[in-house]
Design a protein around this motif. Sequence first.
Motif, PDB file in Angstrom:
ATOM      1  N   LEU A  39       3.222   6.212  -3.004  1.00 14.03           N
ATOM      2  CA  LEU A  39       4.220   6.800  -3.570  1.00 14.03           C
ATOM      3  C   LEU A  39       4.170   6.523  -5.294  1.00 14.03           C
ATOM      4  CD1 LEU A  39       6.952   5.443  -1.310  1.00 14.03           C
ATOM      5  CD2 LEU A  39       6.708   7.748  -1.753  1.00 14.03           C
ATOM      6  N   THR A  40       3.723   5.525  -5.515  1.00 12.26           N
ATOM      7  CA  THR A  40       3.410   5.578  -7.029  1.00 12.26           C
ATOM      8  C   THR A  40       2.255   6.416  -7.832  1.00 12.26           C
ATOM      9  OG1 THR A  40       4.021   3.253  -7.226  1.00 12.26           O
ATOM     10  CG2 THR A  40       2.824   3.950  -9.155  1.00 12.26           C
ATOM     11  N   ARG A  41       1.334   6.819  -6.794  1.00 14.60           N
ATOM     12  CA  ARG A  41       0.331   7.676  -7.204  1.00 14.60           C
ATOM     13  C   ARG A  41       0.858   9.139  -6.857  1.00 14.60           C
ATOM     14  NH1 ARG A  41      -3.178   4.232  -4.292  1.00 14.60           N
ATOM     15  NH2 ARG A  41      -2.751   5.485  -2.441  1.00 14.60           N
ATOM     16  N   ALA A  42       2.120   9.471  -6.371  1.00 14.00           N
ATOM     17  CA  ALA A  42       2.819  10.635  -6.280  1.00 14.00           C
ATOM     18  C   ALA A  42       3.854  10.749  -7.317  1.00 14.00           C
ATOM     19  CB  ALA A  42       3.257  11.018  -4.941  1.00 14.00           C
ATOM     20  N   ALA A  43       3.785   9.796  -8.213  1.00 12.83           N
ATOM     21  CA  ALA A  43       5.116   9.694  -9.225  1.00 12.83           C
ATOM     22  C   ALA A  43       6.472   9.588  -8.684  1.00 12.83           C
ATOM     23  CB  ALA A  43       4.977  11.105 -10.161  1.00 12.83           C
ATOM     24  N   PHE A  44       6.432   8.393  -7.896  1.00 14.41           N
ATOM     25  CA  PHE A  44       7.725   8.069  -7.196  1.00 14.41           C
ATOM     26  C   PHE A  44       7.869   6.561  -7.549  1.00 14.41           C
ATOM     27  CE2 PHE A  44       7.267  11.586  -4.357  1.00 14.41           C
ATOM     28  CZ  PHE A  44       8.736  11.910  -4.138  1.00 14.41           C
ATOM     29  N   THR A  45       8.912   5.883  -7.756  1.00 12.46           N
ATOM     30  CA  THR A  45       9.251   4.465  -8.051  1.00 12.46           C
ATOM     31  C   THR A  45       9.974   4.076  -6.538  1.00 12.46           C
ATOM     32  OG1 THR A  45       9.827   2.758  -9.357  1.00 12.46           O
ATOM     33  CG2 THR A  45      11.324   4.734  -9.343  1.00 12.46           C
ATOM     34  N   VAL A  46       9.653   2.868  -6.222  1.00  9.26           N
ATOM     35  CA  VAL A  46      10.749   2.521  -5.013  1.00  9.26           C
ATOM     36  C   VAL A  46      11.420   1.298  -5.515  1.00  9.26           C
ATOM     37  CG1 VAL A  46      10.300   1.813  -2.544  1.00  9.26           C
ATOM     38  CG2 VAL A  46       8.484   3.235  -3.636  1.00  9.26           C
ATOM     39  N   PRO A  47      12.725   1.867  -5.814  1.00  9.58           N
ATOM     40  CA  PRO A  47      13.704   0.452  -6.302  1.00  9.58           C
ATOM     41  C   PRO A  47      14.123  -0.248  -4.862  1.00  9.58           C
ATOM     42  CG  PRO A  47      14.675   2.682  -6.467  1.00  9.58           C
ATOM     43  CD  PRO A  47      13.311   2.908  -5.946  1.00  9.58           C
ATOM     44  N   HIS A  48      14.268   0.449  -3.839  1.00  6.94           N
ATOM     45  CA  HIS A  48      14.907  -0.238  -2.695  1.00  6.94           C
ATOM     46  C   HIS A  48      14.144  -0.005  -1.402  1.00  6.94           C
ATOM     47  CE1 HIS A  48      18.567  -0.600  -5.003  1.00  6.94           C
ATOM     48  NE2 HIS A  48      18.528   0.561  -5.577  1.00  6.94           N
ATOM     49  N   TRP A  49      13.978  -1.178  -0.766  1.00  2.00           N
ATOM     50  CA  TRP A  49      13.236  -1.301   0.553  1.00  2.00           C
ATOM     51  C   TRP A  49      14.068  -1.984   1.477  1.00  2.00           C
ATOM     52  CZ3 TRP A  49       8.224   0.095   2.265  1.00  2.00           C
ATOM     53  CH2 TRP A  49       7.645  -0.852   3.296  1.00  2.00           C
ATOM     54  N   TRP A  50      14.435  -1.677   2.725  1.00  3.99           N
ATOM     55  CA  TRP A  50      15.377  -2.314   3.657  1.00  3.99           C
ATOM     56  C   TRP A  50      14.745  -2.263   4.901  1.00  3.99           C
ATOM     57  CZ3 TRP A  50      17.808   2.394   1.156  1.00  3.99           C
ATOM     58  CH2 TRP A  50      18.597   1.930   0.020  1.00  3.99           C
ATOM     59  N   PRO A  51      14.187  -3.583   5.304  1.00  4.39           N
ATOM     60  CA  PRO A  51      13.725  -3.669   6.669  1.00  4.39           C
ATOM     61  C   PRO A  51      14.836  -3.931   7.665  1.00  4.39           C
ATOM     62  CG  PRO A  51      13.184  -5.484   5.243  1.00  4.39           C
ATOM     63  CD  PRO A  51      13.817  -4.715   4.384  1.00  4.39           C
ATOM     64  N   ASP A  52      14.387  -3.843   8.988  1.00  2.00           N
ATOM     65  CA  ASP A  52      15.388  -4.464   9.891  1.00  2.00           C
ATOM     66  C   ASP A  52      15.120  -5.900  10.015  1.00  2.00           C
ATOM     67  OD1 ASP A  52      14.029  -4.766  13.090  1.00  2.00           O
ATOM     68  OD2 ASP A  52      12.906  -3.984  11.326  1.00  2.00           O
ATOM     69  N   PRO A  53      16.362  -6.685  10.508  1.00  5.90           N
ATOM     70  CA  PRO A  53      16.089  -8.122  10.497  1.00  5.90           C
ATOM     71  C   PRO A  53      14.774  -8.608  11.262  1.00  5.90           C
ATOM     72  CG  PRO A  53      18.282  -7.476  11.543  1.00  5.90           C
ATOM     73  CD  PRO A  53      17.371  -6.067  11.156  1.00  5.90           C
ATOM     74  N   GLN A  54      13.914  -7.898  12.252  1.00 10.11           N
ATOM     75  CA  GLN A  54      12.933  -8.403  12.466  1.00 10.11           C
ATOM     76  C   GLN A  54      11.501  -8.038  11.909  1.00 10.11           C
ATOM     77  OE1 GLN A  54      14.553  -7.337  16.661  1.00 10.11           O
ATOM     78  NE2 GLN A  54      12.989  -8.432  17.196  1.00 10.11           N
ATOM     79  N   SER A  55      11.853  -7.215  10.921  1.00 11.25           N
ATOM     80  CA  SER A  55      10.749  -6.417  10.308  1.00 11.25           C
ATOM     81  C   SER A  55       9.780  -5.643  10.860  1.00 11.25           C
ATOM     82  CB  SER A  55       9.818  -7.749   9.218  1.00 11.25           C
ATOM     83  OG  SER A  55      10.814  -8.175   8.211  1.00 11.25           O
ATOM     84  N   ARG A  56      10.436  -4.872  11.839  1.00  8.56           N
ATOM     85  CA  ARG A  56       9.579  -3.973  12.434  1.00  8.56           C
ATOM     86  C   ARG A  56       9.526  -2.577  11.922  1.00  8.56           C
ATOM     87  NH1 ARG A  56      13.338  -4.194  17.515  1.00  8.56           N
ATOM     88  NH2 ARG A  56      14.672  -3.888  15.928  1.00  8.56           N
ATOM     89  N   PHE A  57      10.675  -2.223  11.258  1.00  6.38           N
ATOM     90  CA  PHE A  57      10.867  -0.993  10.560  1.00  6.38           C
ATOM     91  C   PHE A  57      11.429  -1.024   9.222  1.00  6.38           C
ATOM     92  CE2 PHE A  57      12.260   3.588  10.384  1.00  6.38           C
ATOM     93  CZ  PHE A  57      11.478   4.165  11.187  1.00  6.38           C
ATOM     94  N   PRO A 103       0.906  -1.108   0.336  1.00  7.86           N
ATOM     95  CA  PRO A 103       0.193  -0.053   0.027  1.00  7.86           C
ATOM     96  C   PRO A 103       0.874   1.351   0.004  1.00  7.86           C
ATOM     97  CG  PRO A 103      -0.865  -1.733   1.357  1.00  7.86           C
ATOM     98  CD  PRO A 103       0.462  -2.013   0.980  1.00  7.86           C
ATOM     99  N   LEU A 104       1.815   1.241   0.768  1.00  5.46           N
ATOM    100  CA  LEU A 104       2.799   2.479   0.718  1.00  5.46           C
ATOM    101  C   LEU A 104       3.433   2.796  -0.635  1.00  5.46           C
ATOM    102  CD1 LEU A 104       4.143   4.782   1.951  1.00  5.46           C
ATOM    103  CD2 LEU A 104       5.878   3.137   2.909  1.00  5.46           C
ATOM    104  N   THR A 105       3.888   1.459  -1.177  1.00  7.55           N
ATOM    105  CA  THR A 105       4.474   1.605  -2.706  1.00  7.55           C
ATOM    106  C   THR A 105       3.491   2.199  -3.551  1.00  7.55           C
ATOM    107  OG1 THR A 105       5.866  -0.117  -2.193  1.00  7.55           O
ATOM    108  CG2 THR A 105       5.610   0.530  -4.507  1.00  7.55           C
ATOM    109  N   GLU A 106       2.204   1.910  -3.420  1.00  9.47           N
ATOM    110  CA  GLU A 106       0.876   2.413  -4.176  1.00  9.47           C
ATOM    111  C   GLU A 106       0.985   3.976  -3.875  1.00  9.47           C
ATOM    112  OE1 GLU A 106      -2.060   0.003  -3.369  1.00  9.47           O
ATOM    113  OE2 GLU A 106      -1.382  -1.750  -4.389  1.00  9.47           O
TER     114      GLU A 106
END
Length: 322
Positions: free
Chosen positions: A296-314, A291-294
């Motif tokens: 950003l897409t609606r605002a004319a951004f693309t998201v080539p990199h997504w880095w979570p912490d090891p526990q996928s909290r942030f 949903p967040l990528t969507e």
Amino acid sequence: MRITVDRRLPADHAARALRADAESALTGRPKRLPPKWFYDEHGSTLFDRITRLPEYYLTRAERQILNARAEEIARLTDARTLVELGSGTSAKTRVLLDALTAAGTLKQYAPVDVSDTTLDRAAEAISRDYPGLRVAATVADFETDLPLPEPGPRLVAFLGSTIGNLDTEQRAAFLTRLRAALTGEGDALLLGVDLVKSPTTLIRAYDDDQGVTAAFDKNVLRVLNRELGAGFDLGAFDHKALWNAEAERIEMRLRARVAHSVEIPALGLTADFARGEDLRTEISVKFRREPLTEELTRAAFTVPHWWPDPQSRFALLLATPV
């Protein structure tokens, strides 16, 4: 000069904004006050304590990702200017500053904050510790003013999941304005977001066992008492951290223990509270990747990199203009 400070807000901006926000909040149904009024000197001290609480994982998780990915971010962006929105003390930004200066690309750090005192102190500290760097600070409200100085490429850092304090419509407006301002080749957005997880974990992060977050929440009443001559009794309210499952956000509220009225002389009004009535003091939206990528897409951004912490909290994400 190695330090410049562009003061875009009038001297009485904070006073006028507080009066307007307080009047809107205390006469509205439901009562809602923006979270920015937590952060006077005492509130900032309390928040610093919050970031070190065992329950409050957000700051540690974000720093863990920054430590792991800063060199990669520097290679990917080749940023010559690092802009930070809501920079505060700029403490956590030093990981990025270290990586970008080591890469040899960074020429300028451009912090943006509404507090001129905090900004002045941070600018002096950064200038002292990074002698080869120009500091171009701006006193501004990034929700209405987005100063993005040259030279480019520019990396805009918006960390701490501060974007979660904006509701869906506010986020859309903010991202659209930011995209319109990122016109240079290689410009990018580095965004820090807290992720959806167990409601129990989330609520504990905003309602710790030591009561520090409760004191932080109630501090906004101290601000209203001091600045507006209000008569709030802090003991007449309980701090509540609630999970709004439909909106997927934490809501911090001050709940009246008994029915009572509060005089606010500076506004010439009386605020009436029913027993159990809430004053909402903050929303903190939690995010999912798709949903967040969507958004950003609606605002004319693309998201080539997504880095979570090891526990996928942030997560940190790097977004680039389309």
